[in-house]
Design a protein around this motif. Structure first.
Motif, PDB file in Angstrom:
ATOM      1  N   VAL B 115     -17.683  61.556  79.621  1.00 37.10           N
ATOM      2  CA  VAL B 115     -16.466  61.695  78.991  1.00 37.10           C
ATOM      3  C   VAL B 115     -15.053  61.580  79.929  1.00 37.10           C
ATOM      4  O   VAL B 115     -15.288  61.770  81.185  1.00 37.10           O
ATOM      5  CB  VAL B 115     -16.343  63.027  78.145  1.00 37.10           C
ATOM      6  N   GLU B 155     -12.914  62.153  75.553  1.00 38.51           N
ATOM      7  CA  GLU B 155     -13.148  61.004  74.590  1.00 38.51           C
ATOM      8  C   GLU B 155     -14.615  60.531  75.459  1.00 38.51           C
ATOM      9  O   GLU B 155     -14.574  60.320  76.944  1.00 38.51           O
ATOM     10  CB  GLU B 155     -12.275  60.033  74.540  1.00 38.51           C
ATOM     11  N   ALA B 156     -15.692  60.395  74.705  1.00 38.02           N
ATOM     12  CA  ALA B 156     -16.848  59.545  75.286  1.00 38.02           C
ATOM     13  C   ALA B 156     -16.475  58.119  75.909  1.00 38.02           C
ATOM     14  O   ALA B 156     -15.427  57.483  75.219  1.00 38.02           O
ATOM     15  CB  ALA B 156     -18.058  59.499  74.366  1.00 38.02           C
TER      16      ALA B 156
END
Lengths: 297, 297, 297
Positions: B115, B155-156
């Motif tokens: 991430v 966020e991935a």
């Protein structure tokens, strides 16, 4: 019953000798539940000012517990060894009373109860008087962690009577401000005793003058915003302005050291006239937080 | 529920300032159950290559937990700050995405979930953007130890899209191999990007050429096997060959530094003819293990 | 069942590389309950004498547990790797058998059971033989902490047959005593192999002679008692006399280094005659404790 489980430790002992290690060995021996956080041991030898500034930069980040600070050129003399509560007893600062700790204690909200470490029952017997870190401060720090009450360690003193630290304040001279380098870090950034509010209204550009040098610097928020060949006034992680270069040492290349006096003048007008040394200016909205503001006191 | 109890920490912060200490103070404050292992903080300033090599040398020895790596010249800019799972989640690497961590992650079996650290809820508020170690990486490392899920931190991203590291590979030139000094250690040993298999069949003797220098070296397994006045190619603790002297600094005396290119030629024939520089040759059966072989990738 | 929970660690690994960090990572991995105390890693490279003196200075302060000491120029050769019990099993010293540990062990009351670390089952497999700290000493230290019996680690040896340390003793020459600098510390104090009893009856004043220099020094208990411009013989924290200046480096300004030979003569008579170099003399009653006296053995 243990009262604290962390000792945060700062000194001028350096790394070459076993001084810091032996202090930690003594703490481990007396209070095995304690973890020691080494803040730094590379304060320049006997440099109380540098130590006090480093401790002031650290203090808001140290965990609850004991803060052990040793820069102690007068070791063994009549200078007092102290333990001073801070933050309502969430912490205790253990240190010589020579100006080293007053700025950090002020930033932490001021001193609470304080004692002089006169009760030798809590010290180590030693053949000489030159290593108070090992023989006085370490065992006291350990015993505070173990729950020994402050009042057991020696005579109460007026906490308002600590030896004050010496932190230079900038001075105004007409439209100019005369600042001083507080600290040169490992990367060569030269922190000034100025915040961005001190150059507010300067349009993000300042003329810097020190010794025979006159240069122009732009106020930026990251080192890479400075641009190659230019000088930045970077809003640093303590909310102060630092003279910096992009990925090079400003201190080495510009000849700056702690104590260097730098005169800053508004250069916005000149800049419009093209006299700026170059560099990519990234205008930013600067706001100094209340927390950060305290770090220059 | 705590997930990890160790943070292994590498940086270019040096020891002179309190940078590494404050990072550890923040971790202690947020995750008091964690022990921090200092791998080293003396990576040369901003030297991503040196940091990536050191981390690659360490990675197979670090305990389960978080690996915190900070060599971050672009701090505060658009470079991404990451957390990357490795070893099926037994570890998480927290670092800037600038090539520093890719080689170590490759050696640890490649990246798992990753991430970008965009969730500021897990960062410390700070007046400036220049100390991500304290304000971003440390609190994230602590919260991972506390059991905060990776997905909470930001966020991935595609783990295959990490900025790659730059590790030089040797090149063949006829019978010669052209190598490079990867690392000069505290003892002055100059590690090459070569394993013993690269000089297999050379009869344990190589001619080394760099700059104007031409010298002969023998392949040995201990420094004391080199002999006084001779040069050794020692099979080092990572399975690579290092140019070494017996109890002296090869780097200082031979003028070697990271990046120095060295041409190696088979010298067995010459040796029979008597052109070897002297030195006690201890022929050994060299075998490079699979594990060690990975350390040059 | 865990037997020890502390490893006190001294080496010449320096801080620039990850050597000390990797040793600690290995210990953490194998014995997670253990805390490592770094005594120092800045013993000069390969300097067994300096390491043995530092360890002797530390030994009475290290907590119960394992003492891990690595200054090991002969790594990988036939020099023995040892584990030696001390203090009736309260501690175990893990180290190469090269003179590094004998003085400290003597100060701790002499060796108990000892083994050579020949059982490779307790070592890490490694591609090269050059990093015994990581591959032999660290895992053995960890397993001792975990409760593995000493006898499991290798063959018992005669503990009286340790390689002895080399600690210089002062020699008498008429009324003079010829001493040697044992150690120069971070502050520039030059510790001699003399205690105050060696200058008893000298009226607190000695003439020092080294190289071409002749100076007078006064025996004092604190650095600030020396006075500006004068030389002190300070009773240091180990009960020995150190040549010191007030808040400056005696080693730098007087040209002293470990091994410098200094001749001391009684100067009381001369002093009465006015030949003393100046300086504030603070006559003190000096008493060397039994504990401290051992530190020069």
């Amino acid at each position: 019953m243990p009262r604290y489980d962390t000792v945060s430790f700062l000194s001028d002992y350096g790394q070459a000798d076993e001084f810091a290690g032996v202090v930690k060995a003594v703490i481990r021996d007396l209070a095995p539940h304690v973890t020691v956080i080494d803040l730094t041991h590379e304060i320049p030898v006997h440099d109380i000012r540098a130590g006090s500034l480093a401790l002031a930069r650290c203090i808001q980040y140290v965990p609850a517990g004991v803060v052990l600070a040793v820069v102690d050129p007068g070791v063994g003399t009549a200078r007092r060894a102290l333990a001073v509560e801070i933050a309502g007893g969430a912490g205790v600062v253990v240190a010589p009373d020579n100006g080293l700790i007053a700025p950090a204690i002020a930033m932490a909200g001021g001193p609470g109860a304080a004692v002089v470490l006169t009760n030798a029952e809590y010290h180590l017997a030693a053949p000489g008087a030159t290593f108070a870190g090992r023989d006085v401060f370490a065992p006291v720090a350990a015993q505070l962690c173990n729950g020994v009450p402050l009042a057991e360690l020696g005579e109460a003193i007026d906490p308002a009577a600590l030896v004050p630290g010496v932190i230079p304040v900038p001075r105004l001279d007409g439209a100019d401000v005369v600042a001083e380098v507080l600290w040169v870090d490992h990367f060569g950034n030269a922190q000034l005793n100025l915040g961005p509010e001190d150059v507010a209204g300067w349009d993000g550009v300042a003329r810097l003058q020190w010794g025979e040098e006159v240069r122009t610097a732009t106020v930026v928020t990251t080192y890479d915003d400075i641009g190659s060949g230019a000088i930045g006034l970077v809003l640093d992680s303590y909310g102060l302005l630092a003279v910096s270069l992009m990925r090079r040492s400003a201190a080495d290349e510009l000849g700056l050291a702690p104590g260097t006096e730098i005169r800053l003048s508004p250069a916005g007008a000149e800049r419009a006239g093209g006299r700026v040394d170059g560099g990519l200016t990234i205008p930013v909205a600067l706001r100094r937080t209340d927390d950060a503001g305290e770090s220059s006191r």
